[in-house]
Design an enzyme around this catalytic site. Sequence first.
Site, mmCIF file in Angstrom:
data_model
loop_
_atom_site.group_PDB
_atom_site.id
_atom_site.type_symbol
_atom_site.label_atom_id
_atom_site.label_comp_id
_atom_site.label_asym_id
_atom_site.label_seq_id
_atom_site.Cartn_x
_atom_site.Cartn_y
_atom_site.Cartn_z
ATOM 1 N N TYR A 196 13.175 -48.714 0.139
ATOM 2 C CA TYR A 196 14.011 -49.863 -0.232
ATOM 3 C C TYR A 196 13.833 -50.257 -1.696
ATOM 4 O O TYR A 196 12.962 -49.760 -2.395
ATOM 5 C CB TYR A 196 13.846 -51.038 0.711
ATOM 6 C CG TYR A 196 12.478 -51.641 0.958
ATOM 7 C CD1 TYR A 196 11.416 -51.529 0.083
ATOM 8 C CD2 TYR A 196 12.268 -52.385 2.131
ATOM 9 C CE1 TYR A 196 10.201 -52.116 0.338
ATOM 10 C CE2 TYR A 196 11.053 -52.973 2.401
ATOM 11 C CZ TYR A 196 10.016 -52.840 1.501
ATOM 12 O OH TYR A 196 8.814 -53.438 1.769
ATOM 13 N N GLU A 197 14.730 -51.156 -2.134
ATOM 14 C CA GLU A 197 14.848 -51.551 -3.547
ATOM 15 C C GLU A 197 15.126 -50.348 -4.456
ATOM 16 O O GLU A 197 14.656 -50.282 -5.584
ATOM 17 C CB GLU A 197 13.594 -52.298 -4.026
ATOM 18 C CG GLU A 197 13.358 -53.611 -3.329
ATOM 19 C CD GLU A 197 14.568 -54.520 -3.336
ATOM 20 O OE1 GLU A 197 15.402 -54.420 -4.264
ATOM 21 O OE2 GLU A 197 14.723 -55.322 -2.411
ATOM 22 N N GLY A 198 15.920 -49.417 -3.963
ATOM 23 C CA GLY A 198 16.221 -48.197 -4.691
ATOM 24 C C GLY A 198 15.205 -47.136 -4.332
ATOM 25 O O GLY A 198 14.018 -47.280 -4.635
ATOM 26 N N ARG B 84 11.713 -54.674 -7.621
ATOM 27 C CA ARG B 84 11.145 -53.323 -7.724
ATOM 28 C C ARG B 84 9.693 -53.375 -8.173
ATOM 29 O O ARG B 84 8.848 -52.644 -7.638
ATOM 30 C CB ARG B 84 11.988 -52.478 -8.673
ATOM 31 C CG ARG B 84 13.297 -52.026 -8.046
ATOM 32 C CD ARG B 84 14.231 -51.320 -9.006
ATOM 33 N NE ARG B 84 15.397 -50.824 -8.282
ATOM 34 C CZ ARG B 84 16.428 -50.208 -8.828
ATOM 35 N NH1 ARG B 84 16.440 -49.999 -10.140
ATOM 36 N NH2 ARG B 84 17.436 -49.782 -8.086
#
Length: 594
Positions: A434-436, A294
């Site tokens: 992406y990545e949350g 992140r």
Amino acid sequence: MTYRAPLREIAFTLKSVAGLDQALATGAFPDCDDDVVGAVLEAAGQFSQDVLAPLNRPGDQAGAHYANGAVTAAPGFADAYRQFAAGGWLGLAAPVHAGGQGLPKALELAAYETVHAANMAFGLCPMLSLAAIEALEEHGTEAQKATYLTRLVSGEWTGAMVLTEPHAGSDLGALTATAVPDGDGTYALTGQKIFITWGDHDATDNIVHLVLARLPDAPPGPKGISLFLAPKFLVKPDGTLGDRNAFRPVGVEHKLGIHASPTCVMSYEGATAELVGRPNEGLSHMFVMMNAARLAVGMEGVGIAERAYQAALAYALDRRQGRSAFTGQAGAPIFDHPDVRRMLGVMKARIAAARAICLSCGVAADLARHAPDEEARRHWKGREDLLTPIAKAWSTDVGVEVASMGVQVHGGMGFIEETGAAQHYRDARIAPIYEGTNGIQAMDLVGRKLGQDGGASARAIISEMKADLARLPRLYAGKPVERLKAGIEAVEDATLWLLDAKADPSRAADVLAGADAYLRLMGDVIGGWLLARGALEAWAELDAGQGDPTFLEGRIALYELYAANVLGHASSRLAAVGQGGVLLQRLTPEVLAG
């Protein structure tokens, strides 16, 4: 246009704003000094400019290729990766015992900005390996470290993060992939995964997949998830490669952008896997990898924004149209139109703020591990946790906003693929997802990070902002000071409101309804504070007769521009934090359908 690594901007932010010297003062990085920092950044910038940037446009056009159960990287990418690995770029911040260089995480982030800017699709490959390195270093067995960690650090093999399933995206508790004990200490891994970045390619001999799956007796939901390691090729006891493991790509996604990054659909068909860490605690183990990714994605937002900005600035200086509002010259470059110059200035200011947030988070991560006492390490860990969702979400939003403004500066030519401005916009758009997703980052900020220490980390950063605000009248008068003051007050009011609302379970909807506005408010104001800190440092250097006056005066002007164009939104952000869940409840499907 070509990419030029903004090394002076990066070095100034790393040292004078983010505070790298605090991490170096711990003694944890004995081989790192100003000369090493300069050499690393110079070499990273050179490699990114000379090797990676020329592959960006051809990679977008050609993309990665899938055929007969295998993925081939875009032309030139495999060779570029081998050069990248040979240069030791996977091992910058990795531990020395695993073959790494043991340098600060913040320096690694700074170097990788140039990689992401030069070629975002390429940068995703080593980015996932770096995250796998952190997960194995913390949770891997000694045998796993000996077999896999050292080869990831050397770049001989790459890593992949394998979470998402067709029916289980952000809700990982719904995943159904299984891992059944084989009776010999290994597991048979079965299931399908989607959106697996660089899940298959031909740039290395082996790929180490870190996969979330369920044991047969696992409880339902997120508390029943375990983490497994499955290599593309099994590894023999002597370290050589054996048979192909029982998993394969079944296709690659056709995406809006990052075409040269293979986003794979993977099928695991009884693949041999090893448990990483403790059973049913895989989600917490994977969060080591996810949090590293992140912050790296936040830096990715900075990189793509910088690339888009450089292209827009070059075009604005070259394209001639109309009369200059400043000199009266006919046929002037569009840079001399005030609105174009304003857009470029705001782009640069937002990039500088995002860069400062990400590198400050990197310094906090270094101090969370290496500060001299437990209390200090706890303080810096709180700072790292608080800044991570802001760094990821706010900086990737900046990437999209700046890339969009880059298209606008190009005008009609920005909508034409040949200029490259459209590619920057297309590539940037994935980073808030992406990545949350950035909505999840906002929920994480208000749901976990804000309250995990009773709000102490947020209060600490507010106190630091107030201390620097008290120094600001030395440099500015009027609005630049007033707007930061109003922004800090808005952050404090919003923080207190959320902490109060979080204490009442019946107000959960109110808290989540204000989450996005709170994250944006925090990013706006923390970014402004860090730019103000940079301006104060620049003023001190000018006063001492040090440095390049043009560059330093630019830092002072940059904060003033940011204060005028960004900090003025603090009051509206604060109002949105307190809008409450009742308003959103009224927005039924029937209302929204019109």
